[in-house]
Enzyme design. Structure first.
Site, mmCIF file in Angstrom:
data_model
loop_
_atom_site.group_PDB
_atom_site.id
_atom_site.type_symbol
_atom_site.label_atom_id
_atom_site.label_comp_id
_atom_site.label_asym_id
_atom_site.label_seq_id
_atom_site.Cartn_x
_atom_site.Cartn_y
_atom_site.Cartn_z
ATOM 1 N N ASN A 96 0.845 -1.195 0.000
ATOM 2 C CA ASN A 96 0.000 0.000 0.000
ATOM 3 C C ASN A 96 0.879 1.243 0.000
ATOM 4 O OD1 ASN A 96 -1.511 2.284 1.103
ATOM 5 N ND2 ASN A 96 -3.136 0.824 1.552
ATOM 6 N N ALA A 97 0.831 1.997 -1.100
ATOM 7 C CA ALA A 97 1.713 3.161 -1.252
ATOM 8 C C ALA A 97 1.488 4.210 -0.172
ATOM 9 C CB ALA A 97 1.513 3.780 -2.632
ATOM 10 N N LYS A 112 0.427 3.721 2.974
ATOM 11 C CA LYS A 112 1.026 3.242 4.227
ATOM 12 C C LYS A 112 2.539 3.373 4.190
ATOM 13 C CE LYS A 112 -2.333 -0.290 5.638
ATOM 14 N NZ LYS A 112 -2.479 -1.732 5.954
ATOM 15 N N ASP A 163 -1.521 -3.932 10.430
ATOM 16 C CA ASP A 163 -2.869 -4.235 9.955
ATOM 17 C C ASP A 163 -3.748 -3.168 10.558
ATOM 18 O OD1 ASP A 163 -4.704 -5.688 8.423
ATOM 19 O OD2 ASP A 163 -5.455 -6.711 10.199
ATOM 20 N N PHE A 165 -5.999 8.135 2.070
ATOM 21 C CA PHE A 165 -6.333 6.977 1.253
ATOM 22 C C PHE A 165 -7.375 6.151 1.999
ATOM 23 C CE2 PHE A 165 -2.707 5.982 3.922
ATOM 24 C CZ PHE A 165 -2.983 4.732 4.432
ATOM 25 N N GLY A 166 -7.909 5.148 1.354
ATOM 26 C CA GLY A 166 -8.877 4.268 1.990
ATOM 27 C C GLY A 166 -10.143 5.002 2.405
ATOM 28 N N LYS A 203 -2.553 15.064 10.372
ATOM 29 C CA LYS A 203 -2.887 13.640 10.447
ATOM 30 C C LYS A 203 -1.726 12.846 11.031
ATOM 31 C CE LYS A 203 -4.156 9.592 7.716
ATOM 32 N NZ LYS A 203 -4.238 8.980 6.375
ATOM 33 N N HIS A 227 -4.322 6.945 14.020
ATOM 34 C CA HIS A 227 -4.129 5.655 14.668
ATOM 35 C C HIS A 227 -2.725 5.106 14.388
ATOM 36 C CE1 HIS A 227 -5.585 5.323 10.612
ATOM 37 N NE2 HIS A 227 -5.437 4.021 10.551
#
Length: 198
Positions: A17-18, A20, A74, A153-154, A176, A181
């Site tokens: 995932n770019a 992340k 994760d 993203f997401g 952010k 998280h």
């Protein structure tokens, strides 16, 4: 006890995932550790029932496969009114980011409770696959009525931070980076990394 710089020169990121990958590099840039991508040929199936189980699984298997220290996370979205869904299935809730967002919004259509949280579990494994450190971070918020913003993203465009009255899709990346998280999990992990022994 030894400083991390004398032990970990390189970490393989167990992700494709770019978004992340960029966040990991930004958060860990000052530790003096080179972060590299896992080979495409290594594909770990996420069979864990929890975020932390999946992080352990990915870090351990990538470490063994590459013979290097590995870091894996994760993470996902938990929506209270959906009994914690999409949860560990966040990345597999639909085929694309927009489809995943639309599914969550559709399932929440008649729900007054919009509370949600992002969860991030991170694990680091030594080359033999043993878990050397892990951490769990949370970011509480709510689900917006519609996607707002093009950042992140997401699920970021529908994840609303009440104190800012903005979604992760709107909030500047530097903000952010302090409240997410993943930021919380990495802050915990950094402290543990400083105390890893050989």
């Amino acid at each position: 006890m030894s400083d991390i710089s004398t032990q970990l020169k390189k970490l393989v990121i167990a992700s494709g995932n770019a978004g992340k990958i960029k966040e990991f590099r930004d958060y860990l840039a000052d530790l003096g550790v080179t972060l590299i991508l896992k080979p495409d040929s290594i594909d770990v199936e996420e069979t864990g029932a929890t975020f932390i189980e999946n992080a352990h699984l990915k870090a351990s298997q990538v470490a063994i496969a590459t013979g290097e220290w590995a870091i894996a996370d994760d993470s996902g979205l938990e929506v209270i009114a959906l009994n914690g869904a999409p949860g560990v299935l966040s990345a597999r809730y639909a085929d694309t980011d927009s489809d995943r967002i639309n599914r969550v919004l559709s399932e929440l259509k008649d729900q007054a409770n919009r509370e949600a949280q992002f969860v991030c579990a991170i694990a680091i494994a030594s080359p033999d696959g043993a878990i050397a450190a892990d951490a769990l971070g949370l970011c509480k918020g709510a689900i917006a009525d519609a996607p707002i913003g093009n950042g992140g993203f997401g699920y970021d465009p529908i994840f609303l931070i009440p104190e800012f009255q903005q979604t992760f899709g709107e909030i500047p990346p530097e903000v952010k980076a302090k409240i997410s998280h993943r930021a919380e999990a990495l802050a915990i992990l950094r402290d543990k990394l400083q105390h890893l022994t050989k």
